[in-house]
Design a protein around this motif. Structure first.
Motif, PDB file in Angstrom:
ATOM      1  N   UNK A 148      50.632   3.682  58.203  1.00 55.73           N
ATOM      2  CA  UNK A 148      51.699   4.446  57.577  1.00 55.73           C
ATOM      3  C   UNK A 148      52.995   3.649  57.681  1.00 55.73           C
ATOM      4  N   UNK A 149      53.992   3.965  56.855  1.00 53.43           N
ATOM      5  CA  UNK A 149      55.155   3.076  56.742  1.00 53.43           C
ATOM      6  C   UNK A 149      56.001   2.930  58.001  1.00 53.43           C
ATOM      7  N   UNK A 150      56.058   3.954  58.872  1.00 51.92           N
ATOM      8  CA  UNK A 150      56.984   3.886  59.995  1.00 51.92           C
ATOM      9  C   UNK A 150      56.575   4.888  61.060  1.00 51.92           C
ATOM     10  N   UNK A 208      47.105  10.554  54.120  1.00 52.12           N
ATOM     11  CA  UNK A 208      45.849   9.802  54.189  1.00 52.12           C
ATOM     12  C   UNK A 208      45.690   8.910  52.966  1.00 52.12           C
ATOM     13  N   UNK A 209      46.010   9.456  51.785  1.00 54.12           N
ATOM     14  CA  UNK A 209      45.935   8.644  50.564  1.00 54.12           C
ATOM     15  C   UNK A 209      46.960   7.513  50.612  1.00 54.12           C
ATOM     16  N   UNK A 210      48.163   7.797  51.144  1.00 59.19           N
ATOM     17  CA  UNK A 210      49.177   6.757  51.260  1.00 59.19           C
ATOM     18  C   UNK A 210      48.699   5.624  52.168  1.00 59.19           C
ATOM     19  N   UNK A 211      48.075   5.968  53.291  1.00 59.82           N
ATOM     20  CA  UNK A 211      47.546   4.932  54.181  1.00 59.82           C
ATOM     21  C   UNK A 211      46.477   4.098  53.472  1.00 59.82           C
ATOM     22  N   UNK A 212      45.610   4.767  52.711  1.00 59.24           N
ATOM     23  CA  UNK A 212      44.603   4.060  51.925  1.00 59.24           C
ATOM     24  C   UNK A 212      45.260   3.125  50.907  1.00 59.24           C
ATOM     25  N   UNK A 213      46.295   3.629  50.209  1.00 59.81           N
ATOM     26  CA  UNK A 213      46.956   2.825  49.179  1.00 59.81           C
ATOM     27  C   UNK A 213      47.652   1.611  49.779  1.00 59.81           C
ATOM     28  N   UNK A 214      48.177   1.753  50.980  1.00 60.20           N
ATOM     29  CA  UNK A 214      48.855   0.622  51.616  1.00 60.20           C
ATOM     30  C   UNK A 214      47.869  -0.481  52.004  1.00 60.20           C
ATOM     31  N   UNK A 215      46.587  -0.134  52.116  1.00 60.62           N
ATOM     32  CA  UNK A 215      45.569  -1.150  52.416  1.00 60.62           C
ATOM     33  C   UNK A 215      44.991  -1.787  51.157  1.00 60.62           C
ATOM     34  N   UNK A 216      45.220  -1.149  50.011  1.00 65.55           N
ATOM     35  CA  UNK A 216      44.593  -1.604  48.762  1.00 65.55           C
ATOM     36  C   UNK A 216      45.661  -1.924  47.717  1.00 65.55           C
TER      37      UNK A 216
END
Length: 343
Positions: A135-137, A105-113
């Motif tokens: 998410x990456x893939x 969940x944090x990774x998805x957030x970081x990919x947006x910011x």
């Protein structure tokens, strides 16, 4: 800027450890750099050839240099100062499904910011599942949907990567990390926390009971409450440092081991870059391939001709590259060679 504030109890619980899993993740990040520093470039070139065609998609998808966050479950804190890979993989396999999803969940957030803050990153993200594309893939989507099977697959890929990319060099890398741990312990006994922290890396400063870490894309303040800080040396993170401060994980700082190129202006305790001139002492893996390569890997990494002109920022430095083992030409099946000698 990230600031970590210590209590007396936190200083008492600050510890040092090496982490084979951290070396795996940091080296994958380096491989995904389009332009590795000359200090690592020979290792990167040889390792890319060895990994070509090997199924490592989940591991490589989770390590994205273009994002300021690295999912913390990839590098769980080691339980002992000198773990082997099997011990680290055992810790990885025991990460709870809920924690895997929380980190994703944090990774998805970081990919947006493009820029992150500790205050934002540690908020619960489970209000909704990541949307398609966050998410990456697809493989990471499957990990989110079924963390138990996904972590088992990830652990198998880490083990396969280790045999090809790290194991042929591990004797020398282990000696480098052992030397750094001994040095840090000696500095702590001689000069206390100031001695321990004073020459970790450019952009890391100890002052008035707080450790300041310069990151370009992440900021915040973490006040420790008795859990202490884990310090982990690495052969692959130079010229950066990695920090992990999002609860509930153990706060961790991964820094360049002594013997990798020293940051500008370091203390005179740092050895010259030539102190780490590695060569493999065991044959490399036996591979069926369409290309010709030497049976023994070349010296790795070569000593740089001169130190870098300026020290880069300590935030995540690399831009992602499309290269991955699954799409590279060459190796299609590999049998690991004999293990390297024990240092």
């Amino acid at each position: 800027m990230l600031t970590i504030t210590f209590t007396v109890a936190d200083l008492a619980r600050t510890r040092l450890a090496m982490s084979p899993l951290c070396e795996v993740v940091a080296s994958v990040r380096l491989l995904k750099s389009p332009r590795p520093h000359p200090f690592h470039s020979r290792w990167a070139r040889t390792t890319r050839e060895r990994l070509a065609g090997i199924e490592l998609d989940l591991l490589f998808d989770l390590v994205d240099p273009s994002v300021w966050y690295l999912a913390d479950f990839l590098t769980p804190p080691p339980n002992s100062p000198l773990p082997d890979l099997e011990a680290d993989l055992g810790t990885l396999r025991r990460v709870s499904p809920d924690q895997v999803r929380a980190d994703l969940d944090v990774l998805a957030y970081a990919r947006r910011r493009p820029l992150g803050s500790l205050a934002e990153a540690q908020l619960p993200r489970r209000l909704r599942r990541p949307r398609p594309g966050e998410l990456p893939s697809a493989g990471v989507d499957e990990l989110y949907a079924d963390p138990v099977d996904g972590i088992a697959r990830l652990a198998d890929q880490v083990a396969a990567y280790w045999e090809l990319a790290i194991a042929p060099y591990w004797g020398r890398i282990r000696a480098l990390l052992d030397s750094d741990l001994l040095y840090r312990g000696r500095r702590l006994s001689q000069a206390g926390p100031a001695g321990l922290f004073e020459d970790l890396a450019d952009g890391v400063r100890w002052r008035d009971g707080a450790l300041s870490i310069r990151h370009r894309r992440f900021h915040g303040e973490r006040t420790l409450s008795g859990e202490g800080l884990l310090l982990t040396p690495s052969a692959f993170v130079w010229p950066t440092v990695y920090s992990s401060t999002i609860p509930p994980w153990q706060p961790t700082l991964t820094y360049p081991a002594r013997g990798t190129p020293p940051p500008s202006g370091t203390s005179p305790h740092a050895p010259p870059p030539s102190a780490w001139q590695l060569s493999s002492e065991s044959p490399g893996p036996t591979c069926s391939t369409t290309s010709t390569r030497p049976a023994r890997p070349p010296s790795w990494p070569p000593a740089p001709a001169s130190p870098p002109a300026a020290s880069p920022s300590t935030s995540a430095p690399y831009e992602a590259q499309a290269w991955s083992p699954a799409t590279a030409p060459g190796v299609r099946s590999c049998t690991p060679g004999p293990p390297p000698p024990t240092p």
